[in-house]
Design an enzyme around this catalytic site. Structure first.
Site, PDB file in Angstrom:
ATOM      1  N   LYS A  15      -2.461  -2.434  -7.925  1.00 42.38           N
ATOM      2  CA  LYS A  15      -2.750  -2.776  -9.317  1.00 42.38           C
ATOM      3  C   LYS A  15      -2.251  -4.168  -9.638  1.00 42.38           C
ATOM      4  CE  LYS A  15      -3.984  -1.229 -13.464  1.00 42.38           C
ATOM      5  NZ  LYS A  15      -4.734  -2.498 -13.583  1.00 42.38           N
TER       6      LYS A  15
ATOM      7  N   LYS B 255      -2.780  -8.722  -6.911  1.00 45.20           N
ATOM      8  CA  LYS B 255      -3.124  -9.764  -7.887  1.00 45.20           C
ATOM      9  C   LYS B 255      -4.373 -10.493  -7.440  1.00 45.20           C
ATOM     10  CE  LYS B 255      -1.164 -11.428 -11.656  1.00 45.20           C
ATOM     11  NZ  LYS B 255      -0.198 -10.652 -12.449  1.00 45.20           N
TER      12      LYS B 255
ATOM     13  N   HIS C 158       0.822  -1.219   0.000  1.00 44.84           N
ATOM     14  CA  HIS C 158       0.000   0.000   0.000  1.00 44.84           C
ATOM     15  C   HIS C 158       0.850   1.261   0.000  1.00 44.84           C
ATOM     16  CE1 HIS C 158      -3.441  -2.500   1.961  1.00 44.84           C
ATOM     17  NE2 HIS C 158      -3.463  -2.572   0.650  1.00 44.84           N
ATOM     18  N   HIS C 159       2.132   1.135  -0.330  1.00 51.31           N
ATOM     19  CA  HIS C 159       2.972   2.340  -0.275  1.00 51.31           C
ATOM     20  C   HIS C 159       2.517   3.382  -1.298  1.00 51.31           C
ATOM     21  CE1 HIS C 159       4.766   0.426  -3.746  1.00 51.31           C
ATOM     22  NE2 HIS C 159       5.423   1.539  -4.015  1.00 51.31           N
ATOM     23  N   ARG C 160       1.864   2.912  -2.340  1.00 52.93           N
ATOM     24  CA  ARG C 160       1.208   3.818  -3.294  1.00 52.93           C
ATOM     25  C   ARG C 160      -0.167   3.255  -3.601  1.00 52.93           C
ATOM     26  NH1 ARG C 160       4.740   7.313  -7.412  1.00 52.93           N
ATOM     27  NH2 ARG C 160       6.454   7.712  -5.994  1.00 52.93           N
TER      28      ARG C 160
ATOM     29  N   SER D 290      -1.784  -0.178 -18.909  1.00 46.61           N
ATOM     30  CA  SER D 290      -2.908  -0.079 -17.966  1.00 46.61           C
ATOM     31  C   SER D 290      -2.884   1.284 -17.271  1.00 46.61           C
ATOM     32  CB  SER D 290      -2.809  -1.163 -16.892  1.00 46.61           C
ATOM     33  OG  SER D 290      -3.378  -2.362 -17.344  1.00 46.61           O
TER      34      SER D 290
ATOM     35  N   LYS E  14       7.456  -4.614 -10.133  1.00 48.62           N
ATOM     36  CA  LYS E  14       7.278  -4.288 -11.558  1.00 48.62           C
ATOM     37  C   LYS E  14       6.884  -2.819 -11.730  1.00 48.62           C
ATOM     38  CE  LYS E  14       4.969  -7.562 -13.555  1.00 48.62           C
ATOM     39  NZ  LYS E  14       3.945  -8.429 -14.201  1.00 48.62           N
TER      40      LYS E  14
HETATM   41  N1  GLU Z   1      -1.544  -9.059 -15.456  1.00 46.38           N
HETATM   42  C1  GLU Z   1      -0.556  -8.188 -15.997  1.00 46.38           C
HETATM   43  C2  GLU Z   1       0.759  -8.347 -15.254  1.00 46.38           C
HETATM   44  O1  GLU Z   1       1.042  -9.372 -14.690  1.00 46.38           O
HETATM   45  C3  GLU Z   1      -1.033  -6.758 -16.099  1.00 46.38           C
HETATM   46  C4  GLU Z   1      -1.422  -6.087 -14.834  1.00 46.38           C
HETATM   47  C5  GLU Z   1      -2.110  -4.744 -15.030  1.00 46.38           C
HETATM   48  O2  GLU Z   1      -2.232  -4.286 -16.140  1.00 46.38           O
HETATM   49  O3  GLU Z   1      -2.529  -4.201 -14.008  1.00 46.38           O
HETATM   50  O4  GLU Z   1       1.603  -7.490 -15.288  1.00 46.38           O
END
Ligand code: GLU
Length: 472
Positions: free
Chosen positions: A70, A106, A64-66, A363, A94
């Site tokens: 996602k 995720k 939750h640092h940002r 995204s 990432k």
């Molecule tokens: N599922 C993709 C990943 O592993 C995309 C995640 C996204 O766009 O939020 O990077």
């Protein structure tokens, strides 16, 4: 794989620990970065035929640092808590590596989507979304899902619609999920984004002549032999774009049903069409069938692109890998133990948390588009075109020469959304690689690109935490 094999999450954490020793951050802070902040396991019923099936599903917010957090949602029978936690952690690193301002998350739903019809998949997706809404685990400023293995734009449209049903009137509702169909608040270029990012990343890796010399390769992608494992969205786009724009020679493709090989190279576009028609890559004209789908991984080649699931290269087969470069288009295709074997052999591993970051990068563009309520390029496209046309007019007048219609069209073109998305993605992938590469070159104790990528991520996430004032 042998029984003692370490889990995916353990593998990610071992890689984390390896890099954590090399950064100058307090121990407690490193621990906070490493752990998953919130793990939500759910079980819900869905009617399948005449039966009620209990579905197991997860959403993990790693950091939750940002905010928002996602990451994609995966539909697969392999889904379990360990896997989703590993994938959520990878998302944090990432995003940091490519400077996308999100925490990692995720989702996973433990089903085989092939065994469900469209209506049943819709029920599962809507019910899963409802569970997320009930626990405040989704929203444009909270947590933003996206496609992953087994899901795509169709599922994202169902998520959006379910969210809107509950949150009618929320101005930024469209930013609650990315990877949506273009007509439903999506963005051009999102479907190809991960594969295209793999191409831009590999092209950049191959452009560093001295690095290539070290592994016995010449500079540039043209003519390099490539093996693709997995013809899903990521593998097929990585293969297609590397072939069409980078002139790579795809010598083998492996899929669920088996693998095909051709020394002369395989036309990926035709192979995809063939598979869509026949249901298999086997029998594609001009190719030989390999003894097994795993055999493709062990072929002699310049670049191996594993683009399916995790842990396909493990300690039992790592010795037999002959590729010079491995581009981890999938998340976690190489286990921690296998990595050491490959590094000892001198294989250049381009880590997942960098090379497959194109998806989340686009995204991010989609989310920005949703929050701005406007398509990229709308404001400036025509203005730019008019300016370029005037410029061409001035040049023609001054030189007394006329510029041909074709050239004129080329130089007076204003950027469309797809042009801007691709150029933003290209810039991101090139820039992030050079950051990681330099970290690897400058810090003597860093011997591989995964550790360099982790160090880059830890520095960035760590400084975010320090700026938040959580750690004195
Ligand atoms: N599922 C993709 C990943 O592993 C995309 C995640 C996204 O766009 O939020 O990077």
């Amino acid at each position: 794989m042998s029984k003692q094999a370490i889990s995916f999450y353990e593998s990610v954490n071992l890689n984390f620990d390896k890099a954590a020793q090399l950064v100058d951050l307090p121990k407690g802070l490193l621990e906070q970065i490493k752990v998953c902040n919130a793990v939500y396991q759910m079980k819900f019923p869905v009617k399948v035929g005449n039966q009620i099936k209990v579905i197991e599903a997860y959403r993990v917010q790693h950091s939750h640092h940002r905010l928002p957090t996602k990451g994609g949602i995966r539909y697969s029978t392999h889904v379990n808590q360990d896997e989703v936690m590993a994938l959520a952690a990878l998302m944090t690193y990432k995003c940091a590596i490519v400077d996308v301002p999100f925490g990692g998350a995720k989702g996973g739903v433990k089903i085989n989507p092939m065994k469900f019809n469209e209506r049943q998949l819709e029920s599962v997706t809507r019910r899963y979304t409802t569970e997320l809404i009930r626990k405040n685990f989704i929203g444009p400023g909270i947590d933003v899902p996206a496609p992953d293995y087994g899901t795509g734009p169709r599922e994202m449209a169902w998520i959006l619609d379910t969210y809107l049903t509950f949150k009618n009137g929320e101005l930024d509702f469209a930013g609650c999920v990315t990877g949506k169909p273009i007509g439903q608040n999506g963005i051009r270029g999102r479907v190809e984004a991960t594969g295209r990012g793999v191409y831009y990343g590999l092209r950049e890796v191959l452009n560093h002549e001295s690095d290539m010399r070290e592994i016995g390769l010449t500079r540039g992608m043209a003519g390099k032999t490539m093996v693709i494992q997995g013809l899903g969205n990521v593998g097929s786009n990585a293969g297609l774009i590397s072939q069409n724009e980078g002139d790579a020679k795809i010598i083998a493709v492996s899929e669920y049903e088996g693998a095909v090989y051709s020394e002369k190279g395989i036309n990926v576009e035709k192979l995809i069409k063939f598979r869509n028609q026949t249901g298999s890559v086997i029998g594609f004209p001009g190719t030989k069938t390999l003894p097994s789908r795993e055999a493709a991984l062990e072929l002699e080649c310049d670049i191996l692109v594993p683009a399916a699931l995790e842990s396909v290269i493990h300690k039992e087969n790592a010795h037999r890998i002959k590729a010079k470069i491995i581009g981890e288009a999938a998340n976690g295709p190489i286990t921690f133990e296998a990595e050491q074997i490959l590094l000892d052999k001198g294989v250049l591993i381009i880590p997942d948390m960098y090379i497959n970051a194109g998806g989340v990068t686009v995204s991010y563009f989609e989310w920005l588009k949703n929050l701005s309520h406007m398509r990229f390029g709308r404001i400036e496209k025509r203005f730019n075109e008019n300016t370029y046309q005037s410029l061409v007019g001035v040049i023609e007048k001054l030189t007394g020469k006329t510029i041909g219609e074709k050239e004129k069209r080329l130089v007076t073109r204003g950027a469309d959304e797809i042009d801007l998305v691709r150029s933003g993605l290209e810039e991101t992938m090139v820039e992030a690689y050079n950051q990681i590469r330099l970290i690897g070159k400058r810090r003597k104790r860093i011997k591989d690109l995964r550790t360099a990528a982790f160090v880059s991520a830890l520095d960035k996430v760590g400084s975010d935490y320090l700026n938040l004032g959580v750690f004195p």
